[in-house]
Design a protein around this motif. Structure first.
Motif, PDB file in Angstrom:
ATOM      1  N   ASP A  68      31.901 -90.238 -96.655  1.00  0.00           N
ATOM      2  CA  ASP A  68      32.922 -90.931 -95.855  1.00  0.00           C
ATOM      3  C   ASP A  68      32.435 -92.153 -95.076  1.00  0.00           C
ATOM      4  O   ASP A  68      33.187 -92.696 -94.270  1.00  0.00           O
ATOM      5  N   LYS A 110      31.088 -95.838 -99.016  1.00  0.00           N
ATOM      6  CA  LYS A 110      30.474 -96.307-100.262  1.00  0.00           C
ATOM      7  C   LYS A 110      31.510 -96.801-101.254  1.00  0.00           C
ATOM      8  O   LYS A 110      31.408 -97.899-101.772  1.00  0.00           O
ATOM      9  N   THR A 119      34.593 -97.595-100.869  1.00  0.00           N
ATOM     10  CA  THR A 119      35.372 -98.733-100.377  1.00  0.00           C
ATOM     11  C   THR A 119      34.563-100.024-100.495  1.00  0.00           C
ATOM     12  O   THR A 119      35.096-101.067-100.880  1.00  0.00           O
ATOM     13  N   ASP A 134      35.037-102.793 -87.724  1.00  0.00           N
ATOM     14  CA  ASP A 134      36.391-103.054 -87.215  1.00  0.00           C
ATOM     15  C   ASP A 134      36.898-101.918 -86.328  1.00  0.00           C
ATOM     16  O   ASP A 134      37.849-102.084 -85.576  1.00  0.00           O
TER      17      ASP A 134
END
Ligand code: GDP
Ligand code: MG
Length: 598
Positions: free
Chosen positions: A16, A19, A21, A136
């Motif tokens: 999670d 990777k 993405t 972000d």
């Protein structure tokens, strides 16, 4: 292709951390995939991966990148899974690469599989590029995480790209880093062919598709090749790469990661880790290959419909091509008939294999409760390895039983250290040490019997830490334990597939819990059924399944026949995943009942 312009790398990270993405953004940025064809986690191509939101299989793609130096580079990117059960996929991917992009979540920092994967990359002598992702997020603290990576792993993070794989921010810096830091493949293109098999899959039309990294020499359509370990010879009919769609080429040059097909129908010829060479100019030595993985847990898999036994064998054979860590051999159970004892790298792996067999090969299976491998020392001085509790010898012949222990590394925030320690103690864990990662988090080390990890450790760890802990383990060896076989009897008969091995101190509680649970799970019959748990022939717990009072069909007495048929149909539906044992129908859940207990 100019070999100095090739870059082969894997993306590694804790589960999670982003990777898949990041792989998406890289495919977009290099225009490998057109935007209209883009989906999230595009490399997670199995249905199962998309549904569960996790990567199970490695996935290799080729892409072209026009770098800021004006040159065009050929990248081979391998996305990998993060979960501990699929480490074998990661280690095979890494052997096909010269570099690894290490993704670390800027809000979470280093987790257990971050470390585990870094060690794998170091073992393979890869250049590691640290990348801080998810900057972000409001909770992101990239500076703290950079420090963590420098202090705990010892990687210089001065130039580490700070990115958002989600928005694409600074992903171009990752690509530039790859060009700059990952070395080009070193193999000699003039040398005899040596290609490392890192994966394969069965295609019903073309036979086995073999995924290789060409280490030396080259490979082209029409070449006669030999699998060095298996000895089998074939002619290459097709070869190419993926982007991620299949692209056919005439050749795979030195350093390339691609696939070939040679009308291979005999799946035994293809082994992950074997070396492919040419028949006319064979290499003298194969490549080192991979360390063989030994299964950690075993369970029995049986077709609900006995007539499907051969289909199951066929399916296992084919799935093994795509899952090199899967092991199996035929076994029979008095209760379940003919089936297979299968070995897995962990519980998630076991779950995934069962589901893939059912979906990809259209089977309905009964799985028995997982067991670890016990070393049973007999009074005559010999030792048996037992992976199926039903095969435990009589207690008189046993001198002692040893069970596997793992070293468990648990990363956990301060607030949850207490509950995690309590959990580990309840699981017969032995405390080893604890150190601080930074002011908020700790790394705890325990030695715990693997048998207790299999027994609902993950779920408990998740619930006592609200999901804030991460966990990695490795086998460290065997230690003696006060272990006993516990049998479950239905209607006075031992059901071999329900036997388990328990620690003496837990036997009474587990016996009780299992019998109560089975009572709820096994449907009522026309007669009362006693359920008993017994150790060494002595009953330690019992309950009864009350008899059915009413016949379902009685309701439709005199009624219309279609309704009657529907009812029977419905009952049959419900029976799909049941196995008739003697006169009792046992549902799949019953075999797992031993695993989830409070
Ligand atoms: P993997 O398990 O490492 O392959 O992780 P995935 O790529 O499947 O991502 C896990 C989750 O994190 C998904 O829900 C992503 O949408 C999310 N994610 C990935 N990168 C970012 C990012 O840069 N910012 C935010 N906010 N979420 C991200
Ligand atoms: Mg993934």
């Amino acid at each position: 292709m100019d070999q100095s312009k090739i870059r082969n790398f894997s993306i590694i990270a804790h589960i999670d951390h982003g990777k898949s993405t990041l792989a998406d953004r890289i495919l977009e940025l290099t225009q490998t995939v057109q935007l209209r064809d883009m989906t999230n986690q595009i490399l997670d191509s199995l249905d199962l991966e998309r549904e569960r939101g996790i990567t199970i299989k490695l996935n290799a793609v080729q892409l072209k990148y026009k770098a800021k130096d004006g040159e065009e580079y050929l990248f081979h990117l391998i996305d990998t899974p993060g979960h501990v059960d699929f480490t074998y996929e990661v280690s095979r991917s890494l052997a096909a690469c010269e570099g690894a992009v290490l993704v670390v979540d800027a809000a979470q920092g280093i987790e257990a599989q971050t470390l585990a994967n870094v060690y794998l990359a170091l073992d393979n002598n890869l250049e590691i590029i640290p990348v801080i992702n998810k900057i972000d997020l409001p909770s992101a603290d990239p500076e703290r995480v950079k420090h963590e990576v420098e202090n705990v792993i010892g990687l210089d993070c001065t130039d580490a790209p700070l990115i958002s794989a989600k928005s694409g921010l600074n992903v171009d810096q990752v690509l530039e880093s790859i060009v700059k830091h990952v070395p080009a493949p070193k193999g000699n293109p003039e040398a005899p062919l040596k290609a490392l098999i890192f994966d394969s899959i069965y295609d019903s039309y073309r036979g086995v598709i073999v995924f290789v990294r060409v280490q030396e020499g080259m490979l082209k359509v029409g070449d006669k090749i030999r699998f060095m370990a298996a000895g089998a010879e074939y002619e290459i009919l097709e070869c190419g790469v993926r982007n991620p769609k299949e692209v056919k080429l005439q050749e795979l040059s030195c350093g390339v990661v691609g696939w070939f097909a040679a009308s291979i129908k005999s799946v035994q010829d293809v082994h992950v880790g074997d070396t492919v060479t040419s028949c006319s100019h064979p290499a003298s030595e194969p490549l080192p290959g991979y360390r063989k993985m030994n299964p950690m847990v075993y369970c029995g898999l049986y077709p609900t419909d006995a007539a499907k036994y051969n289909d199951l064998r066929d399916a296992l054979e084919k799935l093994k091509l795509n899952d090199a860590s899967l092991q199996y051999e035929a076994e029979t159970s008095q209760a379940l008939g003919f089936g297979f004892r299968c070995g897995f790298l962990g519980l998630l792996h076991m779950d995934v294999v069962q589901e893939r067999l059912e979906r990809e090969y259209n089977l309905t299976l009964i799985a028995t409760a997982p067991s670890v491998i016990y070393h049973v020392y007999l009074t005559d001085g010999s030792m048996l390895t037992i992976d199926n509790p039903a095969h435990m010898p009589e207690v008189q012949r046993i001198e002692r039983i040893e069970e596997p222990y793992v070293k468990a590394e648990i990363m956990v925030p301060n607030d949850y250290v207490g509950p995690v320690m309590e959990l580990c103690q309840n699981k017969r864990g032995v405390y080893k040490e604890m150190h601080y990662i930074d002011d908020g988090r700790n790394q705890l080390e325990y030695e715990i019997p693997l048998g207790e990890i299999v027994f609902d450790f993950f779920d408990r760890l998740k619930s006592v830490t609200k999901g804030y802990a991460s966990f990695d383990y490795e086998l460290i060896g065997y230690q003696p334990g006060k272990l006993q076989k516990m049998d479950i009897l239905l209607n006075g008969e031992i059901i071999d597939a329900l036997s388990i091995i328990v620690h003496k101190d837990f036997a009474y509680n587990r016996g009780n819990a299992i019998t109560v649970k089975l009572k709820d799970l096994i449907p009522k019959q026309q007669f009362e059924i006693p359920i008993q748990a017994a150790v060494n022939g002595k009953v330690i717990a019992r309950t009864n399944i009350k008899s059915l009072r009413k016949n379902v069909l009685a309701k439709c007495y005199g009624g219309d026949i279609t309704r009657k048929k529907k009812l029977l149909e419905k009952q049959k539906e419900g029976k799909k995943r049941m196995k008739a044992v003697g006169s009792v129908e046992i549902p799949q859940e019953a075999f797992m009942a031993v695993l989830s207990m409070d």
